[in-house]
Enzyme design. Structure first.
Site, PDB file in Angstrom:
ATOM      1  N   ASP A 171      24.340 -12.563 -56.832  1.00 14.68           N
ATOM      2  CA  ASP A 171      24.851 -13.395 -55.499  1.00 14.68           C
ATOM      3  C   ASP A 171      25.878 -14.245 -56.135  1.00 14.68           C
ATOM      4  OD1 ASP A 171      24.624 -14.832 -53.158  1.00 14.68           O
ATOM      5  OD2 ASP A 171      23.712 -16.589 -54.457  1.00 14.68           O
ATOM      6  N   ASP A 173      27.691 -17.491 -54.267  1.00 19.40           N
ATOM      7  CA  ASP A 173      27.596 -18.958 -54.040  1.00 19.40           C
ATOM      8  C   ASP A 173      26.027 -19.295 -54.676  1.00 19.40           C
ATOM      9  OD1 ASP A 173      29.865 -19.806 -52.405  1.00 19.40           O
ATOM     10  OD2 ASP A 173      28.956 -17.968 -51.388  1.00 19.40           O
ATOM     11  N   ASP A 201      19.875 -17.216 -56.157  1.00 22.88           N
ATOM     12  CA  ASP A 201      19.433 -18.533 -56.185  1.00 22.88           C
ATOM     13  C   ASP A 201      18.452 -18.941 -54.864  1.00 22.88           C
ATOM     14  OD1 ASP A 201      21.796 -18.756 -54.499  1.00 22.88           O
ATOM     15  OD2 ASP A 201      21.374 -20.771 -54.349  1.00 22.88           O
TER      16      ASP A 201
END
Length: 217
Positions: A10, A12, A170
């Protein structure tokens, strides 16, 4: 369990801390329309589902409409074009971790729900154009994470099976995405979302430092 041949990330909250620039871009859009600003910390829960959802969540509930959201997405995009390099930086240890994984012969990729037109230049700006084998941002014709479509596209490009790849993210969406597509789900503790969310959504492993990925390779 198959040997891992690729790590897919991922963007961001995983590779880069982009929260301040996202928040300021949204808030400038809100300022121009006379709507109240959103606190920076609130954006940790607002990001991750693509630009439309981000804008929808930032707008006052009373004014939300499909038409307004569409217009405000364009206004946010124009602000973000100006600001995405202002405060955004890779998290500590990320650059070194990527270089080490690449030196071990592993394939590297990015799959983000951030618009493709931002995902590619931002990834290349912060990490160069030779680290990642393939970069996929959100495109209108491909369902967003947690739908597995992007993972299968990445696997096909790399010539791998999805169970030969780990997905590092995240958020709960990232963990669900990994599970839906048969990738190993690795949650990072330094990102925008909580450890509890990562566990609840199926993380196979949680890491506190980027270098912990070496144990999987």
């Amino acid at each position: 369990m198959p040997t891992l041949k690729a790590f897919i990330f991922d963007l961001d909250g995983t590779l880069i801390d982009s929260l301040a620039d996202i928040a300021e871009s949204i808030n400038r859009m809100l300022d121009a329309r006379g709507y109240p600003r959103c606190e920076k910390e609130v954006f940790k829960q607002m990001v991750g589902d693509g630009m439309e959802k981000l804008v929808e969540r930032a707008l006052p509930q009373a004014v939300r409409s499909e038409e307004l959201i569409k217009v405000c997405v364009e206004e946010y995009r124009a602000q973000y074009d100006l600001l995405w390099q202002a405060q955004t930086r890779p998290y500590e240890g990320i650059v070194e971790m990527l270089a080490e994984l690449q030196s071990r012969g592993l394939k590297l990729g990015v799959i983000s729900n951030k618009a493709h037109r931002f995902t590619v230049p931002m990834t290349e700006h912060f990490f160069g154009s030779s680290i990642f084998d393939h970069i996929l941002g959100q495109r209108a014709e491909v369902p967003r994470k947690p739908d597995a479509a992007g993972a299968h596209e990445m696997a096909a490009f790399l010539g791998l099976q999805t169970n030969e790849m780990a997905y590092v993210g995240d958020s709960g969406i990232d963990m669900q995405f990994a599970k839906n597509s048969g990738m190993r789900a690795v949650g990072v503790r330094w990102g925008f979302r909580s450890e509890a969310e990562l566990i609840e959504c199926g993380a196979d492993l949680l890491i506190s430092r980027p270098a912990e990925l070496f144990d999987l390779s």
